[in-house]
Design an enzyme around this catalytic site. Structure first.
Site, PDB file in Angstrom:
ATOM      1  N   ASP A 186       0.837  -1.197   0.000  1.00 11.86           N
ATOM      2  CA  ASP A 186       0.000   0.000   0.000  1.00 11.86           C
ATOM      3  C   ASP A 186       0.878   1.256   0.000  1.00 11.86           C
ATOM      4  OD1 ASP A 186      -2.093   1.697   0.198  1.00 11.86           O
ATOM      5  OD2 ASP A 186      -2.886   0.907   2.076  1.00 11.86           O
ATOM      6  N   ASP A 187       0.883   1.982  -1.125  1.00  9.63           N
ATOM      7  CA  ASP A 187       1.679   3.225  -1.229  1.00  9.63           C
ATOM      8  C   ASP A 187       3.183   2.979  -1.361  1.00  9.63           C
ATOM      9  OD1 ASP A 187      -0.550   4.872  -0.971  1.00  9.63           O
ATOM     10  OD2 ASP A 187       0.001   5.686   0.985  1.00  9.63           O
ATOM     11  N   CYS A 236      -5.420   4.789  -3.698  1.00 12.47           N
ATOM     12  CA  CYS A 236      -5.687   3.410  -3.261  1.00 12.47           C
ATOM     13  C   CYS A 236      -6.936   2.783  -3.870  1.00 12.47           C
ATOM     14  CB  CYS A 236      -5.843   3.335  -1.747  1.00 12.47           C
ATOM     15  SG  CYS A 236      -4.459   3.998  -0.835  1.00 12.47           S
ATOM     16  N   ASN A 246       0.034   2.343  -5.819  1.00 16.47           N
ATOM     17  CA  ASN A 246       0.477   3.629  -6.374  1.00 16.47           C
ATOM     18  C   ASN A 246       1.855   3.929  -5.801  1.00 16.47           C
ATOM     19  OD1 ASN A 246      -2.110   4.414  -4.290  1.00 16.47           O
ATOM     20  ND2 ASN A 246      -0.091   5.164  -3.693  1.00 16.47           N
TER      21      ASN A 246
END
Ligand SMILES: *[C@@H]1O[C@H](CO)[C@@H](O)[C@H](O)[C@H]1NC(C)=O
Ligand SMILES: *[C@@H]1O[C@H](CO)[C@@H](O)[C@H](O)[C@H]1NC(C)=O
Ligand SMILES: *[C@@H]1O[C@H](CO)[C@@H](O)[C@H](O)[C@H]1NC(C)=O
Ligand SMILES: *[C@@H]1O[C@H](CO)[C@@H](O)[C@H](O)[C@H]1NC(C)=O
Ligand SMILES: *[C@@H]1O[C@H](CO)[C@@H](O)[C@H](O)[C@H]1NC(C)=O
Ligand SMILES: *[C@@H]1O[C@H](CO)[C@@H](O)[C@H](O)[C@H]1NC(C)=O
Ligand SMILES: *[C@@H]1O[C@H](CO)[C@@H](O)[C@H](O)[C@H]1NC(C)=O
Ligand SMILES: *[C@@H]1O[C@H](CO)[C@@H](O)[C@H](O)[C@H]1NC(C)=O
Ligand SMILES: *[C@@H]1O[C@H](CO)[C@@H](O)[C@H](O)[C@H]1NC(C)=O
Ligand SMILES: *[C@@H]1O[C@H](CO)[C@@H](O)[C@H](O)[C@H]1NC(C)=O
Ligand SMILES: *[C@@H]1O[C@H](CO)[C@@H](O)[C@H](O)[C@H]1NC(C)=O
Length: 508
Positions: free
Chosen positions: A42-43, A78, A313
């Site tokens: 995530d990220d 997200c 991302n």
């Protein structure tokens, strides 16, 4: 009465017949299909060195297979990105615009129109045993999205986080039942917990059928809570000072013209701390990969399992004087890490083919034996690039990145003075998003390394970068390039923004 019984007998025979067909299909299918693991962080950025702390991941996945040097997200946020991964479609076709229910994140419309046709549904129909663990979509578990009892189709084992990333003090939906967790490291740390659950799933699987495991750790997303043993790691690490770090964005769109330059020292201290903590949280992801690979070796499935490692991302820490976030069109936010190992993939390769997060669904279904040319997805399979085959990979001369800016009405509480329409503001009034941070970009990589972006703001702002001469996008050259080139890019953009399925793939 007689009619009723006749119907029952016919129905019973059909049921038996379908069982027999199913069984023979299962038996035929199972010998061929490979297992698949998808690890979705995530990220996690690529451009700021996000893979650096992941030493074991690099050794066990990248060195054992392929590193894609040109992997991109269709949108750098997200929920829209994850929705694109699951459906294999661009955001204009998933209609998931932001992280809110009103922007279709986990909405009923998403559930009935997209989630019901997402790739796990196909895998399940092909008798894959499926496991999900971790963060799903930001609004998952909310009452309006059906609460924890709602389990999306296609999943046999469902261990999904309610809401956005957390490391402790969260609720999971465990196959539709709420399971609440506190903050005891041994019992509750989410990255470790989903790994443990996936290892149990692998122990309990039925070896004659293939499996699909999707693990979505919260790391390295905020609130950046590292495991206790890693809270002192990288103590001297700071965010990289190269590229566009602490540079002004004065020739860029409205939002980028707002932050003061140079940045306040307090902002720099904040982002350095965030950068360090992000890396600390990744050490548990690295352990996850090691333990998962070890388990696959122990159960003798490693040589028949594809492992994908990627992110939803990218991220920035100080680029163009923006403290921390990911909603911009620049490389640091859209360029993704993507590592793949699996049967038939030669080790230690770097491939420069442009690939996207919307390709994951199609590629995974290609591995599972689905006829992907008949799928109504926007992405394309990169299996031919991974494994030499009779089929050539589809080329991709250019692609789309699109984003709908978020803004709060009335104003963001951290920055009332800038008025409504802004969001993700820091207390010093530097805002990371705005309604008019709504853009669509065409990226070319093959012959020319260009990016062309149009904004839906009241300046109809345009940005153009030549990444060959300007890899950090320091200079917007829209006023210098040949108008004919701008026109070509504009036409490509129009085509991409309305593409669907085949027309997103068959480009010249
Ligand atoms: C949400 O998705 C549905 C179709 O799935 C669409 O009809 C609706 O317009 C979308 N909502 C928004 C705000 O785009
Ligand atoms: C978890 O919640 C408890 C009770 O509200 C609180 O005391 C604790 O600080 C929280 N832990 C974390 C890591 O947020
Ligand atoms: C995961 O399993 C390991 C090994 O059994 C154990 O030490 C650890 O406490 C577990 N963590 C969680 C969060 O379940
Ligand atoms: C930031 O700190 C540096 C020293 O690290 C100092 O030279 C500079 O003046 C400070 N800037 C501001 C705006 O306070
Ligand atoms: C996997 O393949 C490698 C190389 O062919 C071999 O050395 C290894 O023993 C195999 N592992 C298992 C668990 O079958
Ligand atoms: C795959 O689907 C395409 C398009 O529907 C069709 O033309 C082709 O014959 C199919 N291939 C196989 C092997 O079934
Ligand atoms: C794949 O591409 C090569 C080189 O362009 C070409 O020679 C070959 O015929 C293609 N093969 C298929 C199956 O399309
Ligand atoms: C999310 O998208 C919807 C539909 O476009 C919009 O109504 C809503 O305001 C957006 N949310 C935010 C926070 O911008
Ligand atoms: C963008 O939106 C903000 C907030 O509504 C507004 O102040 C600004 O003028 C807008 N800029 C452009 C270029 O549209
Ligand atoms: C752009 O819109 C904002 C309000 O959203 C307004 O304040 C500003 O004057 C507008 N600018 C132009 C150039 O129209
Ligand atoms: C992009 O940069 C390269 C390398 O400097 C140069 O050869 C090329 O002409 C540039 N293209 C444009 C459109 O500026």
């Amino acid at each position: 009465m007689a009619g009723f019984w006749r119907q029952r007998v016919v129905a019973g025979c059909l049921l038996l017949l379908s069982y027999l067909l199913t069984c023979s299909l299962r038996c035929a299918e199972s010998s061929k299909s490979s297992n698949i693991v998808l690890i979705l962080t995530d990220d996690l950025d690529l451009e700021l060195g996000g893979l650096t702390p992941l030493k074991k991941t690099q050794a066990l996945i990248a060195d054992a297979g392929v590193t894609f040097s040109n992997a991109y997200t269709a949108t750098p946020l997200c929920c829209p990105s994850r929705s694109s991964i699951l459906s294999g479609k661009y955001p204009h076709n998933t209609m998931v615009h932001n992280n809110s229910l009103s922007g279709n994140c986990s909405s009923k419309a998403w559930q009935s129109n997209q989630e019901s046709r997402a790739f796990p549904v196909y895998l399940s129909k092909l008798f894959y045993q499926t496991f999900f663990g971790g963060k799903y979509l930001n609004q998952y578990g909310s009452e309006e999205a059906g609460g924890v009892k709602y389990v999306p189709p296609g999943w046999d084992q469902w261990h999904a986080l309610v809401g956005n990333s957390k490391y402790y003090n969260y609720t999971l939906s465990v196959n539709g039942q709420a399971e609440t967790h506190g903050d005891n490291y041994e019992k509750d740390y989410l990255t470790d917990l989903i790994l443990n659950k996936s290892l149990n799933f692998l122990d309990q699987r039925s070896p004659q059928y293939p499996f699909f495991v999707m693990l979505c750790p919260p790391a390295p997303h905020a609130p950046w809570t590292a495991a206790p043993q890693y809270q002192k790691s990288f103590i001297d690490v700071k965010a990289p000072r190269d590229g566009s770090f602490n540079k002004p964005g004065k020739d860029k769109h409205w939002l980028l013209r707002q932050p003061p330059n140079p940045m306040a020292n307090s902002s720099i201290d904040y982002l350095d701390d965030a950068f360090r903590k992000r890396w600390q949280t990744l050490l548990s992801v690295d352990d996850m990969v090691e333990k998962l690979v070890k388990k696959l070796e122990d159960i003798k499935e490693i040589n028949n399992t594809f492992i994908f490692f990627t992110s939803d991302n990218g991220y920035h820490t100080g680029q163009f004087s923006l403290p921390t976030d990911k909603r911009q069109l620049y490389e640091f936010d859209i360029h993704l890490p993507l590592l793949v190992r699996g049967p038939g993939i030669k080790p230690k390769q770097t491939l420069s083919d442009p690939v996207m997060n919307i390709d994951l669904a199609v590629t995974i279904l290609d591995i599972a034996g689905v006829n992907v040319s008949a799928l109504n997805m926007d992405g394309q399979s990169f299996l031919p690039q991974l494994v030499p085959s009779a089929r050539n990979g589809t080329s991709r001369p250019y692609f789309l990145v699109e984003y709908s800016g978020e803004g709060l009405f009335p104003a963001d509480p951290d920055c009332p003075k800038l008025g409504p329409g802004l969001a993700n503001c820091f207390p010093d009034c530097v805002c990371e998003d705005a309604c008019n941070n709504t853009y669509a970009c065409v990226r070319t990589l093959k012959d020319n390394n260009f990016q062309y972006c149009e904004f839906a703001d009241n300046e109809s702002f345009v940005e153009f970068y030549n990444l060959t001469s300007d890899p950090h996008q320091l200079e917007n050259i829209v006023k210098k390039v040949d108008p004919a080139l701008l026109q070509t890019m504009n036409q490509r953009l129009i085509k991409l923004q309305s593409c669907a399925g085949k027309s997103c793939r068959e480009l010249k």
